[in-house]
Design an enzyme around this catalytic site. Structure first.
Site, PDB file in Angstrom:
ATOM      1  N   ASP A 159      25.426 -17.994  30.205  1.00 30.66           N
ATOM      2  CA  ASP A 159      26.609 -17.126  30.297  1.00 30.66           C
ATOM      3  C   ASP A 159      27.591 -17.264  29.146  1.00 30.66           C
ATOM      4  O   ASP A 159      28.694 -16.707  29.214  1.00 30.66           O
ATOM      5  CB  ASP A 159      27.338 -17.385  31.615  1.00 30.66           C
ATOM      6  CG  ASP A 159      27.864 -18.807  31.735  1.00 30.66           C
ATOM      7  OD1 ASP A 159      27.341 -19.699  31.035  1.00 30.66           O
ATOM      8  OD2 ASP A 159      28.780 -19.030  32.533  1.00 30.66           O
ATOM      9  N   GLU A 160      27.236 -17.964  28.083  1.00 24.22           N
ATOM     10  CA  GLU A 160      28.167 -18.058  26.963  1.00 24.22           C
ATOM     11  C   GLU A 160      27.417 -18.259  25.651  1.00 24.22           C
ATOM     12  O   GLU A 160      26.317 -18.811  25.616  1.00 24.22           O
ATOM     13  CB  GLU A 160      29.199 -19.166  27.170  1.00 24.22           C
ATOM     14  CG  GLU A 160      28.622 -20.559  27.299  1.00 24.22           C
ATOM     15  CD  GLU A 160      29.696 -21.632  27.373  1.00 24.22           C
ATOM     16  OE1 GLU A 160      30.708 -21.529  26.641  1.00 24.22           O
ATOM     17  OE2 GLU A 160      29.514 -22.573  28.156  1.00 24.22           O
ATOM     18  N   ASP A 220      32.240 -15.548  26.852  1.00 21.45           N
ATOM     19  CA  ASP A 220      32.005 -16.315  28.076  1.00 21.45           C
ATOM     20  C   ASP A 220      32.082 -15.361  29.264  1.00 21.45           C
ATOM     21  O   ASP A 220      33.121 -14.747  29.518  1.00 21.45           O
ATOM     22  CB  ASP A 220      33.061 -17.418  28.198  1.00 21.45           C
ATOM     23  CG  ASP A 220      32.723 -18.445  29.273  1.00 21.45           C
ATOM     24  OD1 ASP A 220      31.647 -18.350  29.879  1.00 21.45           O
ATOM     25  OD2 ASP A 220      33.557 -19.347  29.499  1.00 21.45           O
TER      26      ASP A 220
END
Length: 362
Positions: free
Chosen positions: A106-107, A12
């Site tokens: 983003d993860e 993350d």
């Protein structure tokens, strides 16, 4: 046959959008930053860690964010830049495994049970991945390591920012008991409040409830809650998860009643969605228009076609037909959104590749 314990990493990025802005503009470093618009109807899309100290979080109305942090600096979003950085990060992932399941820009989950570099442990693999991301993007990432996806995601938040945490098989069930259910993936704010009313505030409280109790109060979700309370999650990391829809929405800077202004907002959102569909050559049969009134009442209107909508004009025409079905409006409209679904071609973009971002309309 001996069962193999999976090695799952959840990576993350730390305050991703805001961190990109601080990286690219040195004057923002160390300052409270919000990605979004400071307009009366604006919404925070992301907040730096400096801003989070004041209680500024994503999805917070901009006026509330400014009230909490008068020195907050708003920066307009640059989604193309964020996508480019995301591609860099995912290229790093691909050096270690092909089993990558993106959750958003983003993860992502990574299954490194068998990793390409033959690194002995998932802990060292996560450490090397985070170091590569920092070296190549200038951004930090946090990681959770465990034997299933639920625990890995829970663990990635445990040492943020720029840290990692592992939940091993011998500690998983007991560790879950100590965690507030409000932090559990799959337990949203409404469900967390319902659980609290039922006396369920921690993993231990959830584990103490019988399957019959959970079925009575949570229906089809009962089995999931029963399993995660024991640290159990059999879901594989799925690199081919199919996206089911693409949508965009906007919050107006004032409640609108004029049909031409409302229709213009719908067409802007339809254009956003069309750009996504065209870029990926992925076209849907169903269009949904979402309307939120000034009093926060929300309605949707949907229509499906026999075949996929293959032109922007077809999408615009159907979106306009749907919004016109609620016009003239009896009260002001604060938000409109357009979503396309029932895709004709399978594709594997992450579900939040284009996050719905509520922003003040120009």
């Amino acid at each position: 046959m001996i069962a193999v314990t999976r090695k799952i990493i959840h990576v993350d990025m730390d305050a991703f959008f805001a961190s990109v802005e601080q990286r690219d503009n040195p004057s923002l470093r160390g300052r409270p930053v919000a990605v979004g618009h400071a307009a009366a109807r604006g919404v925070v899309a992301a907040a730096s860690y400096e801003a989070r100290q004041f209680g500024v979080r994503s999805a917070l109305p901009s006026v509330t964010a400014l009230r909490r942090c008068p020195d907050l600096v708003f920066v307009p979003p640059r989604f193309e830049v964020y996508r480019d950085v995301s591609r860099q990060v995912h290229e790093v992932f691909s050096r270690y495994t092909d089993l990558i399941q993106p959750l958003s820009l983003d993860e992502a989950y990574l299954d490194v049970t068998v990793n390409k570099r033959r690194i002995e442990t998932a802990w060292l693999t996560a450490k090397e991945i985070r170091a590569a991301i920092l070296a190549e993007t200038g951004l930090t990432a946090s990681a959770g390591i465990s034997y299933n996806k639920f625990l890995a995601k829970l663990a990635s938040d445990h040492r943020k920012p720029n840290g990692q945490f592992a939940v091993t098989p011998d500690m998983g069930a007991a560790w879950v008991e100590t965690i507030p259910v409000s932090r559990f993936h799959g337990v949203g704010p409404v469900t967390a409040q319902k659980m609290k009313r039922l006396g369920i505030e921690t993993g231990a409280d959830l584990r103490a409830k019988s399957m019959e109790f959970l079925q009575a109060h949570f229906g089809s979700s009962a089995e999931w809650y029963h399993a995660i309370a024991r640290g159990e999650d059999e879901r594989p990391v799925n690199p081919n998860r199919v996206r089911k829809s693409s949508g965009s929405e906007t919050t107006f800077d004032r409640d609108l009643t004029e049909p031409s202004e409302i229709e213009a907002g719908v067409l802007r959102m339809a254009d956003d969605v069309w750009r996504w569909c065209e870029a990926r050559q992925t076209f849907g049969r169903t269009v949904t228009v979402k309307v939120k009134y000034g009093d926060f009442q929300q309605i949707t209107r949907s229509r499906s076609q026999p075949g996929p909508l293959a032109t922007s004009e077809a999408l615009n025409r159907l979106a306009l037909d749907l919004i016109r079905s609620v016009l003239p409006t009896p009260k002001g409209i604060r938000l409109v959104g357009v979503t396309v679904s029932n895709f004709s071609e399978l594709q594997t973009e992450p579900e939040s590749e284009l996050p719905m971002f509520a922003q003040a309309a120009a």
